[in-house]
Design a protein around this motif. Structure first.
Motif, mmCIF file in Angstrom:
data_model
loop_
_atom_site.group_PDB
_atom_site.id
_atom_site.type_symbol
_atom_site.label_atom_id
_atom_site.label_comp_id
_atom_site.label_asym_id
_atom_site.label_seq_id
_atom_site.Cartn_x
_atom_site.Cartn_y
_atom_site.Cartn_z
ATOM 1 N N GLY A 92 -2.891 -0.673 11.636
ATOM 2 C CA GLY A 92 -2.869 0.203 10.483
ATOM 3 C C GLY A 92 -1.753 1.221 10.498
ATOM 4 N N VAL A 93 -0.763 1.048 11.362
ATOM 5 C CA VAL A 93 0.361 1.978 11.475
ATOM 6 C C VAL A 93 1.657 1.243 11.153
ATOM 7 C CG1 VAL A 93 1.691 3.466 13.017
ATOM 8 C CG2 VAL A 93 -0.804 3.424 13.177
ATOM 9 N N LEU A 94 2.450 1.833 10.249
ATOM 10 C CA LEU A 94 3.745 1.282 9.865
ATOM 11 C C LEU A 94 4.852 2.154 10.438
ATOM 12 C CD1 LEU A 94 5.551 -0.615 8.097
ATOM 13 C CD2 LEU A 94 5.303 1.082 6.265
ATOM 14 N N GLY B 15 0.813 -1.209 0.000
ATOM 15 C CA GLY B 15 0.000 0.000 0.000
ATOM 16 C C GLY B 15 0.846 1.258 0.000
ATOM 17 N N ASP B 16 0.164 2.384 0.015
ATOM 18 C CA ASP B 16 0.813 3.688 0.107
ATOM 19 C C ASP B 16 0.716 4.177 1.554
ATOM 20 O OD1 ASP B 16 1.273 3.697 -2.660
ATOM 21 O OD2 ASP B 16 -0.704 4.555 -3.054
ATOM 22 N N TRP B 17 1.843 4.645 2.076
ATOM 23 C CA TRP B 17 1.922 5.034 3.479
ATOM 24 C C TRP B 17 2.367 6.488 3.608
ATOM 25 C CZ3 TRP B 17 0.466 1.362 7.088
ATOM 26 C CH2 TRP B 17 0.390 0.041 6.629
ATOM 27 N N GLU B 18 1.698 7.226 4.466
ATOM 28 C CA GLU B 18 2.085 8.596 4.784
ATOM 29 C C GLU B 18 2.783 8.596 6.145
ATOM 30 O OE1 GLU B 18 -1.510 10.884 4.562
ATOM 31 O OE2 GLU B 18 -1.251 11.278 2.411
ATOM 32 N N SER C 131 6.833 7.087 11.306
ATOM 33 C CA SER C 131 5.630 6.271 11.484
ATOM 34 C C SER C 131 4.446 6.949 10.823
ATOM 35 C CB SER C 131 5.337 6.034 12.968
ATOM 36 O OG SER C 131 6.403 5.372 13.615
ATOM 37 N N GLY C 132 3.478 6.150 10.417
ATOM 38 C CA GLY C 132 2.282 6.728 9.822
ATOM 39 C C GLY C 132 1.303 5.672 9.349
ATOM 40 N N SER C 133 0.211 6.138 8.799
ATOM 41 C CA SER C 133 -0.879 5.256 8.401
ATOM 42 C C SER C 133 -0.931 5.042 6.900
ATOM 43 C CB SER C 133 -2.220 5.859 8.869
ATOM 44 O OG SER C 133 -2.217 6.058 10.260
ATOM 45 N N PRO D 241 7.486 14.878 6.295
ATOM 46 C CA PRO D 241 6.813 13.735 5.653
ATOM 47 C C PRO D 241 7.811 12.785 4.987
ATOM 48 C CG PRO D 241 5.768 15.813 5.047
ATOM 49 C CD PRO D 241 7.065 16.166 5.711
ATOM 50 N N PHE D 242 7.474 11.508 5.017
ATOM 51 C CA PHE D 242 8.241 10.483 4.320
ATOM 52 C C PHE D 242 7.217 9.531 3.712
ATOM 53 C CE2 PHE D 242 11.368 6.679 4.880
ATOM 54 C CZ PHE D 242 11.640 6.712 3.527
ATOM 55 N N ASN D 243 6.850 9.804 2.458
ATOM 56 C CA ASN D 243 5.826 9.005 1.787
ATOM 57 C C ASN D 243 6.457 7.762 1.166
ATOM 58 O OD1 ASN D 243 3.824 10.928 2.397
ATOM 59 N ND2 ASN D 243 4.438 12.161 0.629
ATOM 60 N N VAL D 244 5.868 6.602 1.444
ATOM 61 C CA VAL D 244 6.423 5.323 1.003
ATOM 62 C C VAL D 244 5.332 4.490 0.341
ATOM 63 C CG1 VAL D 244 7.500 3.166 1.754
ATOM 64 C CG2 VAL D 244 8.170 5.321 2.823
ATOM 65 N N SER D 245 5.702 3.827 -0.744
ATOM 66 C CA SER D 245 4.801 2.884 -1.419
ATOM 67 C C SER D 245 5.463 1.513 -1.453
ATOM 68 C CB SER D 245 4.494 3.344 -2.846
ATOM 69 O OG SER D 245 3.761 4.553 -2.847
ATOM 70 N N ILE D 246 4.693 0.491 -1.079
ATOM 71 C CA ILE D 246 5.199 -0.881 -1.055
ATOM 72 C C ILE D 246 4.292 -1.740 -1.929
ATOM 73 C CG2 ILE D 246 5.778 -2.876 0.378
ATOM 74 C CD1 ILE D 246 6.161 -0.966 2.732
ATOM 75 N N ALA D 247 4.885 -2.480 -2.864
ATOM 76 C CA ALA D 247 4.108 -3.310 -3.790
ATOM 77 C C ALA D 247 4.739 -4.691 -3.908
ATOM 78 C CB ALA D 247 4.038 -2.645 -5.166
ATOM 79 N N GLU D 248 3.908 -5.684 -4.220
ATOM 80 C CA GLU D 248 4.383 -7.053 -4.375
ATOM 81 C C GLU D 248 5.041 -7.251 -5.742
ATOM 82 O OE1 GLU D 248 1.149 -9.687 -3.749
ATOM 83 O OE2 GLU D 248 1.110 -9.434 -1.576
#
Length: 220
Positions: free
Chosen positions: A181-183, A64-67, A214-216, A101-108
């Motif tokens: 729901g928090v990474l 997912g995409d994480w903020e 950390s973020g959702s 902010p540190f926006n992260v996207s994680i995909a399979e």
């Protein structure tokens, strides 16, 4: 008459001995019981015994995409050396990353491999925000996500001069599974330097350790 009496007495003795022997034999018989009650009877059902089947632990997905946002007290250290010909004072100070902010996207990617992409902006100098792109891969394990080091390449313009920055961001291992729901993601080390510091009129060194964010997950 006496003979008949002797015969009856002998029969009585034999009968008494046989009865006593039968009682002794019965007392030595043992019965082996199968744990769990045995058979289809009560107490153990069909075979009985203890159920040792375990249920695999279920974790929240990384996908997912994480903020994310850097934690309180997080900072990086910046050193900038200007050539004597430039009318600028050298810089040697800490830069706060708190609430950045540190926006992260994680995909399979398949076979327990994942892509990890994102970006983080650092205010290198006054009016000079620099965004570093993170683009790497990771392996999903039972204990979490093992993120590979991310190479960093960035060219910035300082006083009409291009400065090439290169470096690496490494991550704490493993990154724990999201909870509620928090990474939480930790950059264990961020090391960036100017690639042409030997010939450039500007030298840059940027580093930081244990940068926790950390973020959702972003919801659509």
């Amino acid at each position: 008459m006496k003979k008949i009496l002797y015969v009856l007495l002998a029969l009585a003795v034999v009968s008494l001995y046989s009865c006593k022997k039968e009682n002794i034999d019965d007392s030595t018989n043992t019965t082996t019981q199968t744990p769990g009650g045995g058979g289809n009877g009560g107490g153990g059902g069909n075979g009985g015994g203890q159920d040792t089947t375990s249920t695999p632990t279920q974790h929240e997905s990384f996908v997912g995409d994480w903020e994310l946002m850097f934690a309180e007290g997080t900072n990086v250290h910046l050193v900038v050396d200007f050539n004597d010909f430039l009318p600028m004072d050298d810089i040697n100070n800490d830069i706060s990353m708190e609430s950045t902010p540190f926006n992260v996207s994680i995909a399979e990617l398949g076979n327990n491999r994942m892509s990890v992409t994102g970006s983080v902006t650092v205010q290198l100098m006054s009016a000079l925000p620099v965004t570093f792109d993170i683009n790497t891969t990771a392996t999903l394990t039972e204990s979490g996500l093992m993120i590979d080091p991310a190479p960093i390449e960035k060219t910035v313009e300082v006083m009409s001069m291009n400065v090439s920055l290169v470096g690496t961001a490494t991550f704490a291992q493993p990154t724990a599974f999201p909870e509620g729901g928090v990474l939480t993601l930790v950059i264990s080390s961020l090391d960036v330097t100017s690639n042409d510091s030997g010939t450039s009129m500007i030298g840059v060194v940027l580093n930081g350790t244990q940068l926790q964010a950390s973020g959702s997950r972003v919801t659509e």
